[in-house]
Design a protein around this motif. Structure first.
Motif, PDB file in Angstrom:
ATOM      1  N   SER A 148      18.302   4.269   9.408  1.00 34.73           N
ATOM      2  CA  SER A 148      18.728   5.668   9.377  1.00 34.73           C
ATOM      3  C   SER A 148      18.071   6.468   8.259  1.00 34.73           C
ATOM      4  N   SER A 149      17.738   5.812   7.151  1.00 33.36           N
ATOM      5  CA  SER A 149      17.120   6.538   6.034  1.00 33.36           C
ATOM      6  C   SER A 149      15.734   7.058   6.386  1.00 33.36           C
ATOM      7  N   LEU A 150      15.096   6.490   7.397  1.00 27.32           N
ATOM      8  CA  LEU A 150      13.777   6.970   7.812  1.00 27.32           C
ATOM      9  C   LEU A 150      13.838   8.416   8.291  1.00 27.32           C
ATOM     10  N   ARG A 151      14.989   8.818   8.812  1.00 28.23           N
ATOM     11  CA  ARG A 151      15.135  10.178   9.312  1.00 28.23           C
ATOM     12  C   ARG A 151      14.960  11.207   8.202  1.00 28.23           C
ATOM     13  N   GLU A 152      15.279  10.813   6.957  1.00 23.89           N
ATOM     14  CA  GLU A 152      15.091  11.713   5.815  1.00 23.89           C
ATOM     15  C   GLU A 152      13.620  11.893   5.475  1.00 23.89           C
ATOM     16  N   GLN A 153      12.765  11.036   6.017  1.00 22.77           N
ATOM     17  CA  GLN A 153      11.328  11.106   5.786  1.00 22.77           C
ATOM     18  C   GLN A 153      10.595  11.716   6.979  1.00 22.77           C
ATOM     19  N   ASP A 154      11.329  12.412   7.828  1.00 21.18           N
ATOM     20  CA  ASP A 154      10.769  13.026   9.038  1.00 21.18           C
ATOM     21  C   ASP A 154      10.163  12.001   9.980  1.00 21.18           C
ATOM     22  N   VAL A 155      10.788  10.836  10.044  1.00 24.67           N
ATOM     23  CA  VAL A 155      10.408   9.815  11.021  1.00 24.67           C
ATOM     24  C   VAL A 155      11.366   9.903  12.197  1.00 24.67           C
ATOM     25  N   LEU A 156      10.820   9.979  13.386  1.00 20.89           N
ATOM     26  CA  LEU A 156      11.613  10.115  14.603  1.00 20.89           C
ATOM     27  C   LEU A 156      11.936   8.730  15.163  1.00 20.89           C
TER      28      LEU A 156
END
Length: 256
Positions: A148-156
């Motif tokens: 889920s933390s990837l979403r903070e890095q603009d990863v879809l």
């Protein structure tokens, strides 16, 4: 924060079709921020250990037969992102999730048929991930939550599968929708929108027509993973739902 999504990939021919669902996917880029990378779990890649692709450029896998010749000429030469693959492994490790890297496998149609519709230029790095039907539903959710933390890095984060996916029960000439398929999806919608994970994890015992809708779980798993990736906000929104061949569901869920 970038939402996560569940996107039904339907039949392989979806990428050639024109209807409301493909219109939604073709316009996907218009209502979402362009991601820096895409992480995609495909129902058509099954492994006993959570596997993470680590390739430089993907080949295109034609894992189907008997469809239009045009389908076998489509390619999706997306680049990989090895640094993101390593980061994903690290995130899994922190949550006690065993994983392995794969440096050879291309993109199956569960991945490229969806990506070809939403980002046709193949200009966004992709990391493909496998699914494992032998894990519990709680474990599937935790796999998504770990990323889920990837979403903070603009990863879809995308889960590609199907909520009602019973190939033996399809009516290839049907223009209507089987009532049992809608009843299952209506139950599913009520539990997703209220984020009732207790019921969802026990859907096989609680949902009407669960065994007809989900005779094998590999296509349902990506929904739980995408939902897990949206655990921080716990908001589910149905963007589209329709059916083909009587009961093959085409649905798109957004998790914020």
């Amino acid at each position: 924060m970038m939402p996560s999504y569940f996107i039904a990939h339907g039949a392989p021919s979806l990428v050639l079709e024109e209807h409301a669902y493909t219109d939604l996917l073709k316009n996907f880029a218009a209502y979402t921020t362009k991601p820096k990378a895409i992480v995609l779990f495909s129902a058509h890649w099954e492994e006993p250990v959570q596997t993470v692709s680590a390739v430089d450029e993907y080949s295109t896998i034609y894992d189907f037969g008997g469809f239009q010749d045009e389908l076998y000429r489509i390619t999706y030469p997306a680049k990989g992102d090895r640094s993101l693959s390593n980061q994903i492994q690290s995130l899994f490790s922190k949550q006690g999730i065993e994983s392995a890297l794969d440096e050879k496998r291309g993109l199956d149609h569960g991945a490229w048929a969806v990506l070809k519709l939403i980002y046709p230029n193949a200009d966004i790095p992709v990391v493909a991930l496998s699914v494992n039907r032998y894990l519990t539903n709680e474990q599937q959710y935790e796999i998504g939550k770990a990323l889920s933390s990837l979403r903070e890095q603009d990863v879809l984060v995308i889960g590609s599968g199907g909520t009602v996916h019973n190939l033996m029960g399809l009516n290839w000439r049907s223009e209507g929708t089987d009532a049992w398929a809608e009843e299952f999806d209506n139950w599913l919608q009520s539990k997703l929108e209220t984020w009732d994970t207790t019921s969802l994890f026990n859907y096989r015992d609680l949902a009407p027509y669960a065994r007809e809708a989900v005779p094998s779980s590999e296509h349902f798993i990506p929904l739980l993973i995408a939902m897990g990736a949206g655990d921080a906000g716990r908001k589910a929104r149905l963007l589209h739902r329709s059916y083909q061949y009587g009961n093959l569901s085409l649905s798109c869920w957004q998790f914020d």
